[in-house]
Each structure stands twice: as structure tokens, then as C-alpha cells.
Scaffold this motif. Structure first.
Motif, PDB file in Angstrom:
ATOM      1  N   SER A  69      42.620  38.676  33.563  1.00  0.00           N
ATOM      2  CA  SER A  69      42.248  37.817  34.682  1.00  0.00           C
ATOM      3  C   SER A  69      43.045  38.198  35.922  1.00  0.00           C
ATOM      4  CB  SER A  69      42.464  36.341  34.340  1.00  0.00           C
ATOM      5  OG  SER A  69      43.833  36.067  34.165  1.00  0.00           O
ATOM      6  N   PHE A  70      42.445  37.924  37.056  1.00  0.00           N
ATOM      7  CA  PHE A  70      43.051  38.218  38.346  1.00  0.00           C
ATOM      8  C   PHE A  70      42.867  37.023  39.269  1.00  0.00           C
ATOM      9  CE2 PHE A  70      41.828  42.406  36.759  1.00  0.00           C
ATOM     10  CZ  PHE A  70      42.931  43.179  37.071  1.00  0.00           C
ATOM     11  N   THR A  71      43.743  36.905  40.234  1.00  0.00           N
ATOM     12  CA  THR A  71      43.571  35.976  41.339  1.00  0.00           C
ATOM     13  C   THR A  71      43.125  36.800  42.540  1.00  0.00           C
ATOM     14  OG1 THR A  71      45.294  34.502  40.528  1.00  0.00           O
ATOM     15  CG2 THR A  71      44.733  34.322  42.860  1.00  0.00           C
ATOM     16  N   THR A  91      45.499  40.081  42.323  1.00  0.00           N
ATOM     17  CA  THR A  91      46.815  39.910  41.725  1.00  0.00           C
ATOM     18  C   THR A  91      46.596  39.643  40.246  1.00  0.00           C
ATOM     19  OG1 THR A  91      47.662  38.942  43.762  1.00  0.00           O
ATOM     20  CG2 THR A  91      48.933  38.535  41.745  1.00  0.00           C
ATOM     21  N   GLN A  93      47.043  38.438  36.429  1.00  0.00           N
ATOM     22  CA  GLN A  93      47.601  37.245  35.800  1.00  0.00           C
ATOM     23  C   GLN A  93      47.984  37.574  34.362  1.00  0.00           C
ATOM     24  OE1 GLN A  93      47.975  34.299  37.723  1.00  0.00           O
ATOM     25  NE2 GLN A  93      47.496  35.909  39.197  1.00  0.00           N
ATOM     26  N   GLY A  94      49.079  37.010  33.893  1.00  0.00           N
ATOM     27  CA  GLY A  94      49.511  37.219  32.503  1.00  0.00           C
ATOM     28  C   GLY A  94      49.825  38.682  32.240  1.00  0.00           C
ATOM     29  N   THR A  96      47.688  41.152  32.200  1.00  0.00           N
ATOM     30  CA  THR A  96      46.714  42.033  32.845  1.00  0.00           C
ATOM     31  C   THR A  96      47.451  43.040  33.727  1.00  0.00           C
ATOM     32  OG1 THR A  96      45.088  40.261  32.858  1.00  0.00           O
ATOM     33  CG2 THR A  96      44.692  42.094  34.357  1.00  0.00           C
TER      34      THR A  96
END
Length: 182
Positions: A69-71, A91, A93-94, A96
Motif C-alpha cells: 500500500s501507498f499514500t 509514500t 506504507q508498512g 512496501t
């Protein structure tokens, strides 16, 4: 976890089923290519309101693998009438990692359209006094700190009679953000 990149040190042993011979060890490697990821910005249109506005259409991400996942950041922002383009960025997440993907971006935008503004000549009545008399105006629709400092074509006269406004060319601050009706 599996990441894009090269790995080496894979070992395999082979033997001839009928012959007894020492196993041979063959070293190799595996290369994991980055997955394709596409980020597509949305497009939104809004009317000028006197304050900063952002692209309200969320970007889409296609090509994500597993639970990655990304922001998304970098949505367009503007205050005045015009088109403002996104400068999208991801950006992770976790766990990734950006290096697991070959990323292409198509930026979206926000378009801010003019707000309506009406400028009306007032109806005034005065008694003849030998001095030039000029009409006044009123407006409806100004926002924020925008101001009208003058309007051309206001009726004026010295002698008794009726004079008609022919309003145009308002001046002031922030007026380029409006569609003006006289």
C-alpha cells in the motif's frame, strides 16, 4: 518476503540414477523484475470561493501486489481562477518498497472557474443644485478580500433630467476571478 532485485547462491545437486558418482553442484541466480505500477490522477472542477482549493478527485493506483500500500500526496492546490496540475508522489506504507515497482505517473488537475459577480447601478433621485451629480453602484457576489474600487459608465449630470447608467470595466482587487454581469 520477496523483493525485486537479484539473488544468487541457488544450489542444485544432480545424480545419474544408475551410476554412482559424486553430486555436481551448479550455482545460479534469480532476478525479480519490478512490477509495473500506474498512478493516475483525477480531475476536478470547482468555482472560485476566495480560499485555497485542492483537487478533490482521488488518484487511482493500478498494479499493486499482495498487501502493498501507498499514500498518495501532491494533489494540486490553487486559489485563483485557473488550472493547477498535480505533482503526484507515493509514500510506501508498512513493508512496501518503492524499488519493487516501476512507477508511471499521470497527473490530474483542479480547474477553478470564475464565480458570478453582479454590479448594478443604483436608482437615485436628487434635487437640482447646480453641481454635477453621479450615480452609485452596488454589487452582489464578492468573496473574501476582493474589492471593487470603481466602475465606468455611471450616470452623471448637472441639469434636471434622467440619466442612464452604461456600466462596464470594473476595477479593483481579485476581479479576474469573476464572471461579471452589469
Amino acid at each position: 518476503m520477496v523483493f525485486a532485485g537479484s539473488r544468487s547462491g541457488i544450489r542444485a545437486a544432480f545424480t545419474d540414477g544408475n551410476l554412482t558418482q559424486a553430486p555436481q553442484v551448479i550455482s545460479g541466480s534469480v532476478t525479480i523484475a519490478p512490477a509495473l505500477l500506474t498512478v493516475t490522477g483525477g480531475t476536478s472542477t470547482t468555482t472560485y470561493n476566495g480560499v485555497a482549493q485542492s483537487n478533490s478527485s482521488a488518484a487511482t493506483i493500478s498494479g499493486l501486489k499482495n498487501n502493498d500500500s501507498f499514500t498518495v500526496t501532491g494533489y494540486a492546490r490553487g486559489t485563483n481562477v485557473g488550472t493547477y496540475n498535480d505533482t503526484l508522489n507515493l509514500t510506501p506504507q508498512g513493508s512496501t518498497q518503492l524499488t519493487d515497482y516501476s512507477i508511471s505517473y499521470t497527473n490530474g488537475s483542479v480547474t477553478i472557474t470564475p464565480a458570478p459577480l453582479t454590479i448594478t447601478g443604483n436608482t437615485t433621485s436628487r434635487t437640482y443644485n447646480g453641481v454635477a451629480q453621479s450615480n452609485t453602484y452596488s454589487s452582489s457576489g464578492l468573496l473574501g478580500t476582493d474589492r471593487i474600487s470603481g466602475v465606468s459608465g455611471l450616470a452623471s449630470g448637472v441639469h434636471a433630467g434622467s440619466y442612464t447608467d452604461s456600466l462596464s470595466n470594473a476595477t479593483g482587487s481579485g476581479l479576474s476571478n469573476y464572471s461579471i454581469t452589469y
